[in-house]
Design an enzyme around this catalytic site. Sequence first.
Site, PDB file in Angstrom:
ATOM      1  N   TYR A   1       2.438 -39.414  -7.559  1.00 21.23           N
ATOM      2  CA  TYR A   1       3.237 -40.470  -8.216  1.00 21.23           C
ATOM      3  C   TYR A   1       3.346 -40.203  -9.703  1.00 21.23           C
ATOM      4  O   TYR A   1       2.350 -39.913 -10.352  1.00 21.23           O
ATOM      5  CB  TYR A   1       2.592 -41.850  -7.996  1.00 21.23           C
ATOM      6  CG  TYR A   1       3.492 -42.721  -7.152  1.00 21.23           C
ATOM      7  CD1 TYR A   1       4.737 -43.126  -7.650  1.00 21.23           C
ATOM      8  CD2 TYR A   1       3.136 -43.107  -5.874  1.00 21.23           C
ATOM      9  CE1 TYR A   1       5.590 -43.890  -6.873  1.00 21.23           C
ATOM     10  CE2 TYR A   1       3.993 -43.872  -5.096  1.00 21.23           C
ATOM     11  CZ  TYR A   1       5.211 -44.259  -5.607  1.00 21.23           C
ATOM     12  OH  TYR A   1       6.061 -45.002  -4.851  1.00 21.23           O
TER      13      TYR A   1
ATOM     14  N   GLU B   1       5.889 -42.143 -11.935  1.00 20.84           N
ATOM     15  CA  GLU B   1       6.941 -42.991 -12.509  1.00 20.84           C
ATOM     16  C   GLU B   1       6.965 -42.860 -14.022  1.00 20.84           C
ATOM     17  O   GLU B   1       5.918 -42.849 -14.674  1.00 20.84           O
ATOM     18  CB  GLU B   1       6.698 -44.458 -12.122  1.00 20.84           C
ATOM     19  CG  GLU B   1       7.204 -44.771 -10.727  1.00 20.84           C
ATOM     20  CD  GLU B   1       6.835 -46.183 -10.280  1.00 20.84           C
ATOM     21  OE1 GLU B   1       5.925 -46.779 -10.872  1.00 20.84           O
ATOM     22  OE2 GLU B   1       7.473 -46.665  -9.340  1.00 20.84           O
TER      23      GLU B   1
ATOM     24  N   LYS C   1      24.458 -27.763  -3.262  1.00 21.09           N
ATOM     25  CA  LYS C   1      25.706 -27.194  -2.748  1.00 21.09           C
ATOM     26  C   LYS C   1      25.843 -25.762  -3.289  1.00 21.09           C
ATOM     27  O   LYS C   1      24.987 -24.939  -2.984  1.00 21.09           O
ATOM     28  CB  LYS C   1      26.856 -28.131  -3.085  1.00 21.09           C
ATOM     29  CG  LYS C   1      26.654 -29.515  -2.408  1.00 21.09           C
ATOM     30  CD  LYS C   1      27.733 -30.526  -2.682  1.00 21.09           C
ATOM     31  CE  LYS C   1      27.369 -31.862  -2.028  1.00 21.09           C
ATOM     32  NZ  LYS C   1      28.322 -32.936  -2.380  1.00 21.09           N
TER      33      LYS C   1
ATOM     34  N   ASP D   1      31.990 -34.901 -12.281  1.00 20.73           N
ATOM     35  CA  ASP D   1      31.067 -34.746 -11.152  1.00 20.73           C
ATOM     36  C   ASP D   1      31.342 -33.381 -10.534  1.00 20.73           C
ATOM     37  O   ASP D   1      32.319 -33.189  -9.808  1.00 20.73           O
ATOM     38  CB  ASP D   1      31.316 -35.874 -10.147  1.00 20.73           C
ATOM     39  CG  ASP D   1      30.430 -35.754  -8.908  1.00 20.73           C
ATOM     40  OD1 ASP D   1      29.762 -34.711  -8.742  1.00 20.73           O
ATOM     41  OD2 ASP D   1      30.438 -36.709  -8.106  1.00 20.73           O
TER      42      ASP D   1
ATOM     43  N   ARG E   1      17.922 -30.511  -1.965  1.00 23.26           N
ATOM     44  CA  ARG E   1      18.690 -31.751  -2.118  1.00 23.26           C
ATOM     45  C   ARG E   1      18.208 -32.434  -3.385  1.00 23.26           C
ATOM     46  O   ARG E   1      17.004 -32.568  -3.610  1.00 23.26           O
ATOM     47  CB  ARG E   1      18.474 -32.674  -0.911  1.00 23.26           C
ATOM     48  CG  ARG E   1      18.753 -32.006   0.412  1.00 23.26           C
ATOM     49  CD  ARG E   1      19.094 -33.004   1.481  1.00 23.26           C
ATOM     50  NE  ARG E   1      20.510 -33.295   1.429  1.00 23.26           N
ATOM     51  CZ  ARG E   1      21.457 -32.471   1.887  1.00 23.26           C
ATOM     52  NH1 ARG E   1      21.152 -31.323   2.429  1.00 23.26           N
ATOM     53  NH2 ARG E   1      22.722 -32.801   1.794  1.00 23.26           N
TER      54      ARG E   1
ATOM     55  N   THR F   1      25.156 -32.477  -7.759  1.00 30.25           N
ATOM     56  CA  THR F   1      24.085 -32.283  -6.791  1.00 30.25           C
ATOM     57  C   THR F   1      23.517 -30.895  -7.046  1.00 30.25           C
ATOM     58  O   THR F   1      24.152 -30.059  -7.698  1.00 30.25           O
ATOM     59  CB  THR F   1      24.621 -32.317  -5.346  1.00 30.25           C
ATOM     60  OG1 THR F   1      25.673 -31.359  -5.227  1.00 30.25           O
ATOM     61  CG2 THR F   1      25.155 -33.693  -4.976  1.00 30.25           C
TER      62      THR F   1
END
Length: 443
Positions: free
Chosen positions: A53, A55, A227, A198, A233, A224
Amino acid sequence: MDKKPLKTADPAIYDLIQAELSRRRTVLEMIPSENHTSLAVLEASGSILTDKYSEGYPGKRYYAGNEYIDKIENLAISRAKQAFGVPHANVQAYSGTPANFAVHFAVCQAGDPIMGQNLLDGGHLTHGWKTSFSGAFYKSVQYHVKADGYIDFDEARALAREHKPKLIWVGASAYARQFPFKEMAEIADEVGAFLAADIAHIAGLVLGGAHPSPVPYAHIVTTTTHKTLRGPRGALIMATEKGLQKDPELGDKIDKAVFPGLQGGPHNHQTAAIAVALGEAMWPDFKTYAHQVVSNAKALAQSLMARGLKLVSNGTDNHLMLVDLTPFAKGLGVFAQDALDKAGITLNKNTIPQDPSSPFYPSGIRLGTPAITTRGMKEKEMEQIGAWIAEVVQEVQDRRLPETKEERSVYLKQFARDIAENEKLKEIKKKVEELCSQFPLPY
Ligand SMILES: *Cc1c(COP(=O)(O)O)cnc(C)c1O
């Protein structure tokens, strides 16, 4: 806890992963948003980093024990900044959709006008389509492509003058030509909007110098990472120099929109894998890859057109193309997609501009070359693949989509049986498998 490998710990999942691997080995993966990552990217994304974790951001975490996570995230950030030539990068967005959500959250209030390319004209859901947050929470207007398949920036300009959007999107998921970053920037600047580019589909081409970069023109760039960029991902959100000039707080606003705005703890295994992919994309051989993706797409487009298939905009500038099947009939996309799938060629049905059918039964197919280029295929293979695709289309071109729902369901079931037994498709599938065996996956 037992230290069992997946194979013995959970054979059901293990076997399915192996089955997916064999499937992928034996088919031509031509969905233009997909790719095959390197072993190094896979290793990072399957690593122990998934446990942690963290954050917050490097140096400002809500949890202890983040000294190495900070170094990993800082490396990912500095590589993104270096690769794209931007002063600010956020690497935490879980994927492209949340990244675009964060952009809206950073620069718009709910109800503000926004503008993007229409979904049915190749645009993305997150650029203002009605079923997405971007159409539900903002007052969205959509620009289109012209009958020739190119973006209609006269319409975009007129809409921008009328609706005064706060945020304008340029970039799409099914557009075969270079994006007009400069023209869209002129429109955004005229009405005082933020321009967000984008580049989810073309990021790898931009890094490899095979598509112009939006960085000199846009205020914000999102992409992203899975691709053409060939990473895990995930997504990047970047602020450009131009963006920081418009709003010096822009980088901060983006970071706050991602966390605490809409996400919790970052996926550190993804962050590490993004850093690896960005590292790979800065090697000279990635330039070769990116240019080969485009050369292959052009060769494939030629092969298809030489066999009488019609392409939207009559060709391609990038990694993908749209075949317009309306010269045969409307609504043929699903037939072509499923028959090609049976022949070992994976791609997707897609709407074409001004599609006379519906988004679920569109009149086109979309295909691209990023994954098969990763396997090492070149122009010679593209010529052959184009011939196979044309042969498969010939098998389905006389199909007609029935008008009513009930008729459709019966007809499509029979169609599925027909293509499962079709000798021509079986024959092509065998040849596809033979070709694939000569071009191994990178893992
Ligand atoms: C793929 C894509 C996205 C969204 O990516 P996900 O990771 O699927 O959420 C956003 N924008 C464009 C233009 C895309 O093509």
